[in-house]
Design a protein around this motif. Structure first.
Motif, PDB file in Angstrom:
ATOM      1  N   SER A  53      15.502  36.924  49.969  1.00 16.83           N
ATOM      2  CA  SER A  53      16.133  38.102  49.355  1.00 16.83           C
ATOM      3  C   SER A  53      17.536  38.422  49.867  1.00 16.83           C
ATOM      4  N   ASN A  54      18.500  37.743  49.329  1.00 17.06           N
ATOM      5  CA  ASN A  54      19.927  37.939  49.625  1.00 17.06           C
ATOM      6  C   ASN A  54      20.339  37.597  51.056  1.00 17.06           C
ATOM      7  N   THR A  55      19.535  36.840  51.758  1.00 10.95           N
ATOM      8  CA  THR A  55      19.866  36.403  53.111  1.00 10.95           C
ATOM      9  C   THR A  55      19.680  34.899  53.191  1.00 10.95           C
ATOM     10  N   ILE A  56      20.665  34.213  53.730  1.00 11.81           N
ATOM     11  CA  ILE A  56      20.485  32.791  53.988  1.00 11.81           C
ATOM     12  C   ILE A  56      20.443  32.601  55.496  1.00 11.81           C
ATOM     13  N   TYR A  57      19.562  31.725  55.927  1.00 10.51           N
ATOM     14  CA  TYR A  57      19.357  31.459  57.343  1.00 10.51           C
ATOM     15  C   TYR A  57      20.207  30.268  57.764  1.00 10.51           C
ATOM     16  N   PRO A  58      20.462  30.111  59.076  1.00  6.16           N
ATOM     17  CA  PRO A  58      21.295  29.001  59.551  1.00  6.16           C
ATOM     18  C   PRO A  58      20.840  27.624  59.056  1.00  6.16           C
ATOM     19  N   ALA A  59      19.543  27.419  58.920  1.00  4.70           N
ATOM     20  CA  ALA A  59      19.045  26.116  58.454  1.00  4.70           C
ATOM     21  C   ALA A  59      19.546  25.768  57.054  1.00  4.70           C
ATOM     22  N   PHE A  60      19.922  26.769  56.253  1.00  5.92           N
ATOM     23  CA  PHE A  60      20.415  26.518  54.896  1.00  5.92           C
ATOM     24  C   PHE A  60      21.572  25.524  54.914  1.00  5.92           C
ATOM     25  N   TYR A  61      22.482  25.712  55.854  1.00  7.88           N
ATOM     26  CA  TYR A  61      23.683  24.875  55.913  1.00  7.88           C
ATOM     27  C   TYR A  61      23.349  23.435  56.281  1.00  7.88           C
ATOM     28  N   LEU A  62      22.263  23.223  56.962  1.00  5.38           N
ATOM     29  CA  LEU A  62      21.819  21.878  57.289  1.00  5.38           C
ATOM     30  C   LEU A  62      21.046  21.252  56.123  1.00  5.38           C
ATOM     31  N   VAL A  63      20.236  22.059  55.469  1.00  5.25           N
ATOM     32  CA  VAL A  63      19.359  21.568  54.402  1.00  5.25           C
ATOM     33  C   VAL A  63      20.107  21.330  53.097  1.00  5.25           C
ATOM     34  N   PHE A  64      21.081  22.168  52.776  1.00  7.78           N
ATOM     35  CA  PHE A  64      21.746  22.118  51.473  1.00  7.78           C
ATOM     36  C   PHE A  64      22.254  20.731  51.069  1.00  7.78           C
ATOM     37  N   PRO A  65      22.983  20.003  51.922  1.00 12.87           N
ATOM     38  CA  PRO A  65      23.440  18.667  51.491  1.00 12.87           C
ATOM     39  C   PRO A  65      22.280  17.731  51.134  1.00 12.87           C
ATOM     40  N   TYR A  66      21.163  17.866  51.802  1.00 17.66           N
ATOM     41  CA  TYR A  66      19.994  17.046  51.481  1.00 17.66           C
ATOM     42  C   TYR A  66      19.412  17.442  50.123  1.00 17.66           C
ATOM     43  N   LEU A  67      19.385  18.750  49.841  1.00 20.22           N
ATOM     44  CA  LEU A  67      18.884  19.204  48.548  1.00 20.22           C
ATOM     45  C   LEU A  67      19.761  18.691  47.407  1.00 20.22           C
ATOM     46  N   VAL A  68      21.071  18.682  47.615  1.00 16.92           N
ATOM     47  CA  VAL A  68      21.988  18.152  46.596  1.00 16.92           C
ATOM     48  C   VAL A  68      21.710  16.670  46.371  1.00 16.92           C
TER      49      VAL A  68
END
Length: 77
Positions: A53-68
């Motif tokens: 809910s409108n908050t991104i956690y530090p792990a997002f920045y690590l996971v995002f390139p893998y999701l792409v």
């Protein structure tokens, strides 16, 4: 897109201690079976680890390139 290796210490630093399974392991499982249905335990847990809910956690920045990378390997929905 540049990715931080799953073995890098940043993964450990970006999550709560004793979080099981580790986020990087969820990424590996999701890469093997990229099921995005909400009944997918791996997908649901991965989502909880990266945002809420409108908050991104530090792990997002690590996971995002893998999701792409995973999304680019899938046929259009």
């Amino acid at each position: 897109m540049r990715k931080i290796a799953l073995e890098h210490e940043a993964w450990r630093l970006a999550e709560e201690p004793r979080m099981e399974p580790p986020t990087r392991e969820l990424v590996e499982r999701f890469r093997e079976c990229p099921d995005t249905h909400m009944d997918s335990d791996v997908f649901a847990e991965l989502c909880e680890r990266i945002c809420e809910s409108n908050t991104i956690y530090p792990a997002f920045y690590l996971v995002f390139p893998y999701l792409v990378e995973i999304a680019m390997g899938q046929p259009p929905a």
